[in-house]
Design a protein around this motif. Structure first.
Motif, short mmCIF file in Angstrom:
data_model
loop_
_atom_site.label_atom_id
_atom_site.label_comp_id
_atom_site.label_asym_id
_atom_site.label_seq_id
_atom_site.Cartn_x
_atom_site.Cartn_y
_atom_site.Cartn_z
N ASN A 2 83.21 71.17 33.46
CA ASN A 2 84.53 71.33 32.85
C ASN A 2 85.62 70.67 33.64
O ASN A 2 86.71 70.46 33.14
N ASP A 21 82.40 66.70 25.59
CA ASP A 21 81.30 67.49 25.05
C ASP A 21 80.94 66.86 23.71
O ASP A 21 81.68 66.99 22.73
N ASN A 23 79.00 67.58 21.46
CA ASN A 23 78.70 68.48 20.35
C ASN A 23 79.94 69.19 19.78
O ASN A 23 79.83 69.95 18.84
N ARG A 24 81.10 68.95 20.36
CA ARG A 24 82.32 69.61 19.90
C ARG A 24 83.11 68.66 19.00
O ARG A 24 82.90 67.45 19.00
N THR A 75 77.33 59.89 31.59
CA THR A 75 78.07 60.76 30.69
C THR A 75 79.40 60.10 30.35
O THR A 75 79.81 59.15 30.99
#
Length: 99
Positions: A2, A21, A23-24, A75
């Protein structure tokens, strides 16, 4: 993950990026993004810098997939920037520093 990560440009300017993220919900806003491997100490080893007019379009995904072929732990980190000129200048500054 985070925590936000500060990245330095060649100019000495510092830019604060946040992990994405995947998936958000992603806002349909202009943004800069970097693809990086995050060390155990929380530092970012930047391997790619880009910008997009619409983060939700996921145009960054092709760059991430390509990077993961060599950097498996890569990432995406993002920073919202609405103005194209600002995004492009920041992208150049980061590329000049991490090239």
């Amino acid at each position: 993950m985070n925590r936000q990560i500060d990245l330095a440009g060649a100019s000495g300017a510092r830019y604060r990026y946040a992990p994405l993220d995947e998936n958000r919900f992603l806002p349909p806003a202009g943004a800069n993004y970097v693809i990086a491997e995050i060390t155990d100490e929380g530092d970012a080893n930047v391997v790619f810098a880009g910008e997009t007019d619409n983060l939700a379009s996921q145009s960054w995904r092709a760059d991430l997939d390509k990077a993961r072929k060599k950097y498996t732990a890569a990432t995406v980190l993002t920073r919202l920037n609405v103005t194209r000129a600002v995004r492009e200048a920041e992208q150049r500054d980061l590329i000049d520093h991490y090239h």
